[in-house]
Design a protein around this motif. Sequence first.
Motif, PDB file in Angstrom:
ATOM      1  N   HIS A 125       0.834  -1.194   0.000  1.00 60.50           N
ATOM      2  CA  HIS A 125       0.000   0.000   0.000  1.00 60.50           C
ATOM      3  C   HIS A 125       0.867   1.241   0.000  1.00 60.50           C
ATOM      4  N   ALA A 126       0.242   2.396  -0.138  1.00 63.36           N
ATOM      5  CA  ALA A 126       0.937   3.676  -0.021  1.00 63.36           C
ATOM      6  C   ALA A 126       0.667   4.324   1.328  1.00 63.36           C
ATOM      7  N   GLY A 147      -1.202   4.977  -9.128  1.00 64.03           N
ATOM      8  CA  GLY A 147      -1.034   4.194 -10.338  1.00 64.03           C
ATOM      9  C   GLY A 147       0.022   3.125 -10.205  1.00 64.03           C
ATOM     10  N   SER A 148       0.293   2.472 -11.314  1.00 59.29           N
ATOM     11  CA  SER A 148       1.261   1.366 -11.338  1.00 59.29           C
ATOM     12  C   SER A 148       2.255   1.583 -12.468  1.00 59.29           C
ATOM     13  N   SER A 152       3.485  -2.736  -9.285  1.00 59.49           N
ATOM     14  CA  SER A 152       2.095  -2.702  -8.840  1.00 59.49           C
ATOM     15  C   SER A 152       1.998  -2.814  -7.327  1.00 59.49           C
ATOM     16  N   TYR A 153       1.009  -2.141  -6.775  1.00 61.85           N
ATOM     17  CA  TYR A 153       0.627  -2.438  -5.404  1.00 61.85           C
ATOM     18  C   TYR A 153       0.086  -3.867  -5.364  1.00 61.85           C
ATOM     19  N   LEU A 187      -4.797  -1.359 -10.888  1.00 58.44           N
ATOM     20  CA  LEU A 187      -4.600  -1.523  -9.455  1.00 58.44           C
ATOM     21  C   LEU A 187      -5.361  -2.756  -8.981  1.00 58.44           C
ATOM     22  N   PRO A 188      -4.895  -3.411  -7.917  1.00 63.15           N
ATOM     23  CA  PRO A 188      -5.633  -4.553  -7.363  1.00 63.15           C
ATOM     24  C   PRO A 188      -6.799  -4.136  -6.479  1.00 63.15           C
ATOM     25  N   GLY A 189      -6.976  -2.858  -6.282  1.00 61.61           N
ATOM     26  CA  GLY A 189      -8.003  -2.279  -5.433  1.00 61.61           C
ATOM     27  C   GLY A 189      -7.631  -0.826  -5.225  1.00 61.61           C
ATOM     28  N   ALA A 190      -8.468  -0.079  -4.532  1.00 63.74           N
ATOM     29  CA  ALA A 190      -8.184   1.331  -4.302  1.00 63.74           C
ATOM     30  C   ALA A 190      -8.214   1.689  -2.822  1.00 63.74           C
TER      31      ALA A 190
END
Length: 271
Positions: A125-126, A147-148, A152-153, A187-190
């Motif tokens: 995550h960020a 973003g990626s 990627s996250y 993204l795998p989710g937000a």
Amino acid sequence: DLDNAPRLRGTRYDIGAYESTVNNGATLMLTVTNNADSGAGSLRAAIQAANAATGTPQSIVFNIPGSCPHVIALASPLPDVVDTLILDGYSRAANPAWPAARNTAEVGSNATVCVVLTPTVAITHALQVPTGQPAGTTLVVRGLAFGSGFASYTQAPIQLRAGSNHRIDGNYFGGTGPDGLGNLGALPGAVLIRGTAQAVQIGGGDDMLGNRNVFGRIDVNASSNAITLNDATSGGHLIEGNLFGLRANGLNPEPIGNNAISASNVPAVEV
């Protein structure tokens, strides 16, 4: 105030409808001046400084030289947020010429977002409010893009596991942004909300177009959700006025792997 920003400004209370930028000398506002992953002037250093000012709500604003967008390439998650913090990519408090601007469009989003957070290696995550934080811990995130670009996250870039009254508004998550921002990738989710997090607001109503988030390409795998809410200990959330599975123009589709919003065992979620 109307944007859910803390009333306390310096040593005095702001009595206006919107937050004042006037500071009477207290260390309240921290400015990010470069797009480095760490070190003086970085976002990471600003969050560390905000965490150190325990009990004093802090605002982080941006004044990075050069044209937008500014990509902050993360080699690891940013420090956990352990005290009330506003991350405001739209604020002009540091520089009146800062070009970021909220959405004003009825259809889609024409918001100008100048700061993009993307990992350089796979990271979970960020931003995160971690488990165990008291209800008085509040995180506001506005005017950022996730973003990626390089990697990627592996999970949602924003994770809210405790605290209350969090606000997520005016951001871009994956997909194709407006002119100038370009393709933010998948993204795998937000946003992940769980644990004891209470009263999270994501977006805003028709009278608050500037709070609209755009959730674009969420399709890393078929179980990916733009917003995921879990746990009976978390509730009272409001999600409104956002775009899901669309480009910023509001017209062209972007794939969402599973659900725009997935809620499991969470009480009192209003959409």
